[in-house]
Design a protein around this motif. Structure first.
Motif, PDB file in Angstrom:
ATOM      1  N   PRO A  16     -16.222  10.726  -0.153  1.00 30.65           N
ATOM      2  CA  PRO A  16     -17.404  10.881  -0.770  1.00 30.65           C
ATOM      3  C   PRO A  16     -17.661   9.685  -1.595  1.00 30.65           C
ATOM      4  N   LYS A  17     -19.020   9.200  -1.711  1.00 27.49           N
ATOM      5  CA  LYS A  17     -19.486   8.095  -2.460  1.00 27.49           C
ATOM      6  C   LYS A  17     -19.451   8.626  -3.886  1.00 27.49           C
ATOM      7  N   ASP A  18     -19.673   9.648  -4.121  1.00 30.40           N
ATOM      8  CA  ASP A  18     -19.488  10.249  -5.239  1.00 30.40           C
ATOM      9  C   ASP A  18     -18.712  11.387  -5.778  1.00 30.40           C
ATOM     10  N   ALA A  19     -17.264  11.073  -5.909  1.00 35.18           N
ATOM     11  CA  ALA A  19     -16.423  12.081  -6.094  1.00 35.18           C
ATOM     12  C   ALA A  19     -16.590  13.346  -7.324  1.00 35.18           C
ATOM     13  N   ALA A  20     -17.397  12.715  -8.098  1.00 34.60           N
ATOM     14  CA  ALA A  20     -17.723  13.860  -9.256  1.00 34.60           C
ATOM     15  C   ALA A  20     -18.535  14.861  -8.778  1.00 34.60           C
ATOM     16  N   VAL A  21     -19.176  14.644  -7.756  1.00 33.28           N
ATOM     17  CA  VAL A  21     -20.143  15.844  -7.245  1.00 33.28           C
ATOM     18  C   VAL A  21     -19.359  16.337  -5.884  1.00 33.28           C
ATOM     19  N   THR A  22     -18.827  15.854  -5.206  1.00 32.10           N
ATOM     20  CA  THR A  22     -18.103  16.292  -3.968  1.00 32.10           C
ATOM     21  C   THR A  22     -16.760  16.387  -4.255  1.00 32.10           C
ATOM     22  N   ARG A  23     -15.830  17.458  -3.843  1.00 32.09           N
ATOM     23  CA  ARG A  23     -14.761  17.838  -3.977  1.00 32.09           C
ATOM     24  C   ARG A  23     -13.855  17.665  -2.754  1.00 32.09           C
ATOM     25  N   PRO A  24     -13.123  16.326  -2.611  1.00 33.98           N
ATOM     26  CA  PRO A  24     -12.666  16.189  -1.559  1.00 33.98           C
ATOM     27  C   PRO A  24     -11.121  16.808  -1.590  1.00 33.98           C
ATOM     28  N   ILE A  25     -10.776  17.457  -0.294  1.00 34.59           N
ATOM     29  CA  ILE A  25      -9.587  18.223  -0.144  1.00 34.59           C
ATOM     30  C   ILE A  25      -8.334  17.645  -0.191  1.00 34.59           C
ATOM     31  N   THR A  26      -7.332  17.835  -0.773  1.00 36.21           N
ATOM     32  CA  THR A  26      -6.085  16.832  -0.764  1.00 36.21           C
ATOM     33  C   THR A  26      -5.180  16.907   0.418  1.00 36.21           C
ATOM     34  N   ASP A  27      -4.336  15.947   0.471  1.00 33.38           N
ATOM     35  CA  ASP A  27      -3.675  16.060   1.678  1.00 33.38           C
ATOM     36  C   ASP A  27      -2.624  17.186   1.937  1.00 33.38           C
ATOM     37  N   ARG A  28      -2.156  17.562   0.663  1.00 30.36           N
ATOM     38  CA  ARG A  28      -1.255  18.858   0.403  1.00 30.36           C
ATOM     39  C   ARG A  28      -1.945  19.969   0.777  1.00 30.36           C
ATOM     40  N   VAL A  29      -3.220  20.214   0.462  1.00 29.26           N
ATOM     41  CA  VAL A  29      -3.822  21.440   0.596  1.00 29.26           C
ATOM     42  C   VAL A  29      -4.267  21.405   2.219  1.00 29.26           C
ATOM     43  N   LYS A  30      -4.781  20.310   2.742  1.00 33.04           N
ATOM     44  CA  LYS A  30      -5.036  20.198   4.081  1.00 33.04           C
ATOM     45  C   LYS A  30      -3.920  20.623   4.784  1.00 33.04           C
ATOM     46  N   GLU A  31      -2.895  20.034   4.442  1.00 35.66           N
ATOM     47  CA  GLU A  31      -1.522  20.421   5.296  1.00 35.66           C
ATOM     48  C   GLU A  31      -1.162  21.876   5.215  1.00 35.66           C
ATOM     49  N   ASN A  32      -1.490  22.552   4.217  1.00 32.81           N
ATOM     50  CA  ASN A  32      -1.163  24.062   3.950  1.00 32.81           C
ATOM     51  C   ASN A  32      -2.273  24.859   4.766  1.00 32.81           C
ATOM     52  N   LEU A  33      -3.373  24.302   4.834  1.00 31.37           N
ATOM     53  CA  LEU A  33      -4.529  25.127   5.599  1.00 31.37           C
ATOM     54  C   LEU A  33      -4.053  25.107   6.996  1.00 31.37           C
ATOM     55  N   PHE A  34      -3.721  23.869   7.559  1.00 36.58           N
ATOM     56  CA  PHE A  34      -3.435  23.974   9.081  1.00 36.58           C
ATOM     57  C   PHE A  34      -2.104  24.750   9.293  1.00 36.58           C
ATOM     58  N   ASN A  35      -1.289  24.446   8.410  1.00 38.97           N
ATOM     59  CA  ASN A  35      -0.242  25.491   8.812  1.00 38.97           C
ATOM     60  C   ASN A  35      -0.547  26.815   8.928  1.00 38.97           C
ATOM     61  N   ARG A  36      -1.478  27.619   7.800  1.00 34.25           N
ATOM     62  CA  ARG A  36      -2.027  28.813   7.850  1.00 34.25           C
ATOM     63  C   ARG A  36      -2.694  28.947   9.027  1.00 34.25           C
ATOM     64  N   LEU A  37      -3.393  28.354   9.568  1.00 39.39           N
ATOM     65  CA  LEU A  37      -4.085  28.307  10.898  1.00 39.39           C
ATOM     66  C   LEU A  37      -3.151  28.649  11.888  1.00 39.39           C
ATOM     67  N   HIS A  38      -2.142  27.645  11.975  1.00 39.52           N
ATOM     68  CA  HIS A  38      -1.180  27.791  13.052  1.00 39.52           C
ATOM     69  C   HIS A  38      -0.374  29.425  12.973  1.00 39.52           C
ATOM     70  N   SER A  39      -0.156  29.821  11.744  1.00 38.08           N
ATOM     71  CA  SER A  39       0.707  31.138  11.428  1.00 38.08           C
ATOM     72  C   SER A  39      -0.286  32.035  11.976  1.00 38.08           C
ATOM     73  N   LEU A  40      -1.827  31.773  12.098  1.00 37.42           N
ATOM     74  CA  LEU A  40      -2.775  32.989  12.456  1.00 37.42           C
ATOM     75  C   LEU A  40      -2.872  32.781  14.033  1.00 37.42           C
ATOM     76  N   GLY A  41      -2.150  32.054  14.671  1.00 35.50           N
ATOM     77  CA  GLY A  41      -2.201  31.770  16.116  1.00 35.50           C
ATOM     78  C   GLY A  41      -3.434  30.994  16.590  1.00 35.50           C
ATOM     79  N   VAL A  42      -4.015  30.103  15.598  1.00 30.02           N
ATOM     80  CA  VAL A  42      -4.907  29.123  15.974  1.00 30.02           C
ATOM     81  C   VAL A  42      -4.347  27.805  16.402  1.00 30.02           C
ATOM     82  N   LEU A  43      -4.395  27.733  17.753  1.00 32.04           N
ATOM     83  CA  LEU A  43      -3.530  26.790  18.339  1.00 32.04           C
ATOM     84  C   LEU A  43      -4.356  25.739  19.194  1.00 32.04           C
TER      85      LEU A  43
END
Length: 193
Positions: A16-43
């Motif tokens: 984002p151009k203005d990180a004070a307004v937008t909240r980018p998701i961190t790599d760690r959270v992104k990795e956990n998110l996709f791991n949880r999707l995998h555990s839910l069977g989203v492949l």
């Protein structure tokens, strides 16, 4: 910001151009998110929607990991311009649709066939999700996406860590996980018996 896995692994993308307004998701959270999707069977990920997408970090990650197509939705013109630059840099025009409109005007979802949406990311401004006056519009958005979900399809809804998840009729969940100041709420379309 960068893609963390898949065919575009380690490629940088514009944030984002203005990180004070937008909240980018961190790599760690992104990795956990996709791991949880995998555990839910989203492949493999078929169709994906990245709603309130900003510069497209989650949708582009899904494309990198093999999603067939992603619909990106945001009304912020600057974010959409940066998203288009990211799509071009990754050469993902053929598998992307960009909608520059309010995510709450769900006409954008008409192009997604019923029962074919594997995954939807909904990442509204935190204030919208926590405000009792605006939260029903987000619940209505999730309800509008329900018939688009394939069996076992998932909606991931992001809020601040103080905002409780709502139950959405006909969707399993939510299963909620907190990472620092944010929470991710996972809703899943029931699988056939």
């Amino acid at each position: 910001m960068r893609i963390i896995a898949g065919r575009h692994r380690s490629r940088s993308i514009l944030g984002p151009k203005d990180a004070a307004v937008t909240r980018p998701i961190t790599d760690r959270v992104k990795e956990n998110l996709f791991n949880r999707l995998h555990s839910l069977g989203v492949l493999g990920y078929g169709r994906v929607a990245d709603v309130f997408c900003g510069t497209g970090s989650l949708g582009l990650e899904a494309l990198s990991r093999g999603a067939a197509h992603c619909t990106f939705v945001d009304q912020d013109r600057v974010a959409i311009d940066r998203l288009r630059d990211n799509i071009d840099a990754l050469d993902e025009r053929e598998r992307s649709a960009v909608v520059n409109s309010s995510a709450l005007l769900t006409m954008w979802a008409a192009s997604i066939p019923e029962g074919e949406l594997t995954l939807a990311f909904i990442d509204p401004p935190y204030a919208m999700a926590s405000d009792e006056a605006t939260r029903p519009t987000l619940d209505a958005l999730m309800a509008a996406l329900k018939p688009k979900l394939e069996p076992g399809g998932v909606i991931v809804f992001r809020t601040d860590n103080q905002t409780p998840a709502h139950t959405i009729d006909s969707l399993d969940g939510p299963a909620s996980f907190t990472y620092g100041s944010m929470s991710l709420h996972f809703y899943q379309s029931p699988l056939p018996e």
